[in-house]
Design an enzyme around this catalytic site. Structure first.
Site, PDB file in Angstrom:
ATOM      1  CB  ALA A  42      -0.914   0.003   1.215  1.00 44.19           C
ATOM      2  CE1 TYR A  72       5.325   0.190  -6.878  1.00 43.95           C
ATOM      3  CE2 TYR A  72       7.482   0.527  -5.892  1.00 43.95           C
ATOM      4  CZ  TYR A  72       6.679   0.399  -7.014  1.00 43.95           C
ATOM      5  OH  TYR A  72       7.238   0.491  -8.258  1.00 43.95           O
ATOM      6  CB  SER A 112       0.292  -4.656 -14.861  1.00 43.66           C
ATOM      7  OG  SER A 112       0.159  -3.400 -15.455  1.00 43.66           O
ATOM      8  CE  LYS A 137      -4.336  -7.021  -8.500  1.00 42.92           C
ATOM      9  NZ  LYS A 137      -3.062  -7.457  -7.935  1.00 42.92           N
ATOM     10  CD  GLU A 190      -0.885 -13.888  -8.547  1.00 46.28           C
ATOM     11  OE1 GLU A 190      -0.939 -13.754  -9.803  1.00 46.28           O
ATOM     12  OE2 GLU A 190      -0.533 -12.978  -7.781  1.00 46.28           O
ATOM     13  CE  LYS A 237      -8.830 -11.380 -15.332  1.00 50.18           C
ATOM     14  NZ  LYS A 237      -8.215 -12.702 -15.206  1.00 50.18           N
ATOM     15  CB  CYS A 240       3.609  -3.871  38.958  1.00 46.07           C
ATOM     16  SG  CYS A 240       1.963  -3.356  38.434  1.00 46.07           S
ATOM     17  CB  CYS A 275       1.683  -7.117  38.962  1.00 42.54           C
ATOM     18  SG  CYS A 275       1.470  -6.292  40.539  1.00 42.54           S
ATOM     19  CB  CYS A 328      -1.689  -4.384  41.664  1.00 39.97           C
ATOM     20  SG  CYS A 328      -1.428  -3.773  40.002  1.00 39.97           S
TER      21      CYS A 328
HETATM   22  S1  IVH Z   1      -5.256 -11.029 -14.994  1.00 39.41           S
HETATM   23  C1  IVH Z   1      -4.830  -8.812 -18.273  1.00 39.41           C
HETATM   24  N1  IVH Z   1      -6.409 -12.087 -12.896  1.00 39.41           N
HETATM   25  O1  IVH Z   1      -2.405  -9.126 -10.613  1.00 39.41           O
HETATM   26  C2  IVH Z   1      -4.395  -8.811 -16.906  1.00 39.41           C
HETATM   27  N2  IVH Z   1      -4.303 -11.068 -12.617  1.00 39.41           N
HETATM   28  O2  IVH Z   1      -1.437  -6.413 -12.097  1.00 39.41           O
HETATM   29  C3  IVH Z   1      -3.506  -9.925 -16.607  1.00 39.41           C
HETATM   30  N3  IVH Z   1      -3.455 -11.188 -10.310  1.00 39.41           N
HETATM   31  O3  IVH Z   1       0.653  -9.669 -11.933  1.00 39.41           O
HETATM   32  C4  IVH Z   1      -3.643 -10.410 -15.248  1.00 39.41           C
HETATM   33  N4  IVH Z   1      -5.146 -12.303  -9.461  1.00 39.41           N
HETATM   34  O4  IVH Z   1      -0.186 -11.566 -10.683  1.00 39.41           O
HETATM   35  C5  IVH Z   1      -5.343 -11.424 -13.358  1.00 39.41           C
HETATM   36  N5  IVH Z   1      -7.548 -13.105 -11.140  1.00 39.41           N
HETATM   37  C6  IVH Z   1      -6.473 -12.451 -11.607  1.00 39.41           C
HETATM   38  C7  IVH Z   1      -5.397 -12.100 -10.790  1.00 39.41           C
HETATM   39  C8  IVH Z   1      -4.333 -11.386 -11.319  1.00 39.41           C
HETATM   40  C9  IVH Z   1      -3.976 -11.751  -9.221  1.00 39.41           C
HETATM   41  C10 IVH Z   1      -2.182 -10.465 -10.336  1.00 39.41           C
HETATM   42  C11 IVH Z   1      -1.244 -10.963 -11.366  1.00 39.41           C
HETATM   43  C12 IVH Z   1      -0.707  -9.752 -12.068  1.00 39.41           C
HETATM   44  C13 IVH Z   1      -1.331  -8.630 -11.350  1.00 39.41           C
HETATM   45  C14 IVH Z   1      -1.867  -7.659 -12.362  1.00 39.41           C
END
Ligand code: IVH
Length: 745
Positions: free
Chosen positions: A44, A46, A92, A131, A217, A338, A482, A500, A506
């Site tokens: 967090a 970072y 990412s 995630k 993952e 997604k 104490c 204690c 006390c």
């Molecule tokens: S999809 C198109 N699904 O999150 C995106 N990533 O910043 C590709 N991660 O490095 C990743 N759970 O390690 C996707 N259900 C999930 C995920 C997931 C964790 C991580 C993954 C990646 C980072 C994305």
């Protein structure tokens, strides 16, 4: 507040020197995180620095540089692992920082806008997934065989960690269940439609393509993490801060044998390079369909993955998974949304490295940085001393935290938390906040020392070079007194806690001490219960036990819900309690380890309170049932002047009991002797023999040892008799036992 310290108000955020320092810090943190697996700040923190830089750069595009951390994701590969260029870059995900439901709404609105959908268009279909908090891996299969596993690295080039990944049981090494080339007449086909048992439905069997890259993952389950840390502790090795670091460390172990000892797991969530449909590869219509295919090929996929229609269902998903977060077997730091249709995904495309069709929606961080303002020692109701870190207020796991327990002396030492330190605080669910570890002074971003290079980052748990450390506070030591009453605080052998010993005196233990004294089995003050004691102590009417006998009607009647009549009753009960017995009084003092039975034995043995108060350890040990722990506890208690004064005052207040002469020094014939009974005796049952021995002061044990005085053997005596002979222990028959009982020896 950490951020505030890093950016003193007099510094303009767009100051180029400040930006340069920020970038340097981010580069170093990213290197620690991605390359060395030794982050020194929580994610967090970072993220916060990263966003700060992003904001400044957005406001001042003229200050953007091509090497800014915002222009590159992750770190470089270590030289010790071979580099792998990803056939398809590992992307990412854009993070929706808004942890409120609006995060899902923002995303849905953006998707609809980009797809040109107006209000009348139906809801967009999404797949919502956890995630996972681990590290991304690309698994490459050729003709169904795992040929390579690579880390994400910077998204373009990762590291070849095949050896280590092969040790993960959940990852299939070969996918030989269905291979296109093995299915007659389907050399070119990627799918096979089968009629299912249920009429009217059809199931698609996806054939494994000849080139298949599965992305997902690698993570460590929480129970596996706990067990691993326990093992590390036993070996005296360093423990891991969290499952993610432990998993990352395992994947990047140079020795695969070591990696194999770290329990890892895997969830699949996507694809990399795959044989195109034109060349016989699969032709998935949706992301969800693809996940089903991955499952059918033997890859683990999370059961929490779900289809969601529109923002409403995304919000519901976020809330529902959020509720389960702490009870899952693994860490997640958010959910991922997604767009389900792969055609729509393609239509939407990417911005730099982030797809427009996906977003990560985080939960409140469960780890944050803060500063230790002090270490207090709190005294509990039972006298237990607990070191507590006083923290600069920090919002973590959904609440503002200002205190975190350090549990006990050993724990505080192990973590070596000191005043002034920056620490990682963790709060997960309803669990009490905890200091995970200390972060040594890391990156100093301060306009006044602009010319200075950023201080080298220091690993979290490698702090051997004491001399090199900038001014830290002194090592924490438990007070020997104490902090509330000044009585001695002692730590008994084999115990983790200091206590204690000023139980009666006390302040922290007042309520407990009074309630203990007033209970029915002790001195008994009828009607003096929890609520009343609470009031009396909180109003400072009663400080120590003798104050009970100084209570007046006016003071009592002034209390909440206390009519004059009930006040009168209490006074009468107090009056009545003055006439007690020595065992009750002794038990009522609440001396640790001195229960009712022990109090009786002591009273019987010594006859008088003064004799008990002045008895030496040896004299105490001579009492039935009194071992070294009880003897020590009695001694410590009566060595506290405060406690003796309380006893004197109680007597002065008129508390009395009958005192007897000390009992004759153990007239029993078998005192101190231990017996083992084996076999069948001619007339006595075993229980009867046992009763006789015990009545004569002896003890009966179950097994023969050097401490056994006599073995009483009947017919069919077995191994116990052999053992007695082996150890040269006297063996008696029933007649011999009776003789002993009659006074011979
Ligand atoms: S999809 C198109 N699904 O999150 C995106 N990533 O910043 C590709 N991660 O490095 C990743 N759970 O390690 C996707 N259900 C999930 C995920 C997931 C964790 C991580 C993954 C990646 C980072 C994305």
């Amino acid at each position: 507040m950490v951020t505030k310290d890093l950016f003193p108000p007099q510094v303009s955020p767009s100051d180029p020197a400040h930006i340069a320092q920020l970038r340097r810090a981010l580069h170093q943190h990213a290197h620690r995180y991605y390359v060395l697996d030794e982050p020194t700040i929580p994610d967090a923190e970072y993220d916060r620095l990263f966003q700060e830089l992003q904001t400044i750069e957005a406001q001042h595009p003229e200050l953007m540089t091509s090497d800014s951390p915002t222009q590159r994701v992750g770190g470089r590969a270590l030289e010790s692992f071979a580099n792998v260029r990803h056939a398809v870059p590992m992307l990412s995900i854009r993070t929706e920082t808004d942890t409120e439901p609006s995060g899902a709404q923002n995303f849905d609105a953006r998707v609809r806008r980009e797809l040109g959908l107006d209000e009348s268009a139906p809801a967009v279909e999404y797949v919502a997934e956890p995630k996972f908090d681990g590290l991304a891996i690309n698994l490459r299969y050729e003709r169904g065989v795992l040929v390579q596993a690579a880390t994400r690295g910077d998204g373009e080039v990762g590291e070849d960690v095949t050896q280590n990944i092969r040790t993960i049981g959940e990852i299939p090494l070969s996918l030989d269940a269905v291979r296109p080339e093995l299915v007659e007449g389907h050399e070119q086909a990627s799918t096979l439609r089968l009629a299912q048992d249920r009429p009217g439905s059809a199931r698609t069997v996806w054939l494994v393509p000849s080139v298949l890259e599965v992305r997902g993952e690698v993570y460590m389950r929480r129970d596996d993490f706990e067990a691993l840390n326990e093992k590390q502790r036993e070996k005296g090795d360093k423990t891991f801060v969290n499952p993610r670091n432990a998993a990352a460390g395992a994947v990047r172990q140079l020795d695969p044998a070591m990696a194999a000892q770290r329990p890892l797991s895997f969830f699949a969530y996507g694809l990399g390079e795959v044989t195109p449909a034109e060349a016989g590869g699969p032709d998935f219509g949706t992301h969800f369909e693809m996940l089903q295919a991955l499952k059918s090929w033997g890859f683990p996929a999370s059961s929490l993955v779900s289809i969601a229609q529109g923002a409403t269902e995304l919000i519901a998903y976020h809330a529902s998974v959020g509720q389960q977060r702490d009870s899952l077997g693994f860490d997640i730091d958010g959910v991922v949304y997604k767009v389900n249709s792969l055609a729509l995904q393609k239509q939407m495309g990417f911005v730099t490295r982030e797809p427009r069709w996906a977003v990560a929606h985080k939960y409140p961080a469960q780890e944050q940085l803060t500063t230790v303002l002090g270490i207090d020692v709190q005294v509990g109701r039972t006298g237990k001393l607990t070191p507590v870190a006083k923290l600069a207020p920090v919002f973590v796991g959904g609440v503002t935290v200002t205190n975190a327990t350090l549990h006990n002396e050993d724990e505080a030492r192990r973590k070596d938390v000191r005043v002034g330190d920056t620490v990682i605080v963790r709060r997960a669910g309803d669990v009490i906040p905890e200091v995970v570890g200390v972060v040594l002074p890391v990156v100093r971003i301060d306009s006044s020392v602009r010319a200075e290079p950023v201080e080298a980052l220091r690993p979290l748990r490698q702090r051997s070079g004491q001399a090199a450390q900038p001014e830290r506070g002194p090592v924490f030591t438990m007070p020997r007194q104490c902090p509330v009453c000044g009585s001695d605080a002692v730590r008994e052998e084999g115990e983790a806690d200091y206590r204690c010993t000023g139980g009666l005196f006390c302040g922290a233990q007042r309520k407990e001490a009074i309630l203990h004294y007033a209970q029915r089995r002790a001195v008994e003050v009828e009607g003096l219960g929890d609520k009343l004691v609470e009031q009396l102590v909180d109003a400072n009417i009663i400080r120590t036990l003798p104050d009970l006998y100084r209570l007046g009607l006016t003071a009592l009647a002034s209390l909440d819900r206390m009519a004059e009549k009930s006040a009168q009753n209490i006074l009468e009960a107090l009056q009545k309690s003055k006439q007690t017995t020595l065992p009750r009084f002794l038990f009522g003092l609440g001396i640790r380890h001195v229960g009712e039975a022990t109090a009786k034995e002591l009273a019987h043995h010594f006859g008088q309170l003064d004799a008990i108060m002045d008895a030496t350890q040896e004299q105490l040990l001579a009492v039935n049932d009194v071992g070294p722990i009880v003897a020590q506890s009695l001694r410590t208690f009566f060595d506290q002047t405060h406690n003796r004064e309380v006893v004197e005052q109680l007597r002065a207040c008129g508390v009395t009991w009958e005192e007897g002469a000390p009992a004759a020094v153990d007239p029993k014939p078998l005192s101190g002797k231990t017996f083992v009974i084996t076999g069948t005796l001619p007339s006595l049952s075993r229980d009867a023999a046992k009763d006789l021995i015990e009545a004569a002061g002896g003890k009966v044990a179950g097994s023969v040892s050097k401490k056994t005085s006599f073995v009483v053997a009947g017919t069919e005596a077995g191994s116990k008799l052999d053992k007695a002979k082996e150890l040269g222990i006297a063996v008696l028959d029933e007649a011999g036992l009776k003789e002993l009982l009659d006074g011979g020896s």
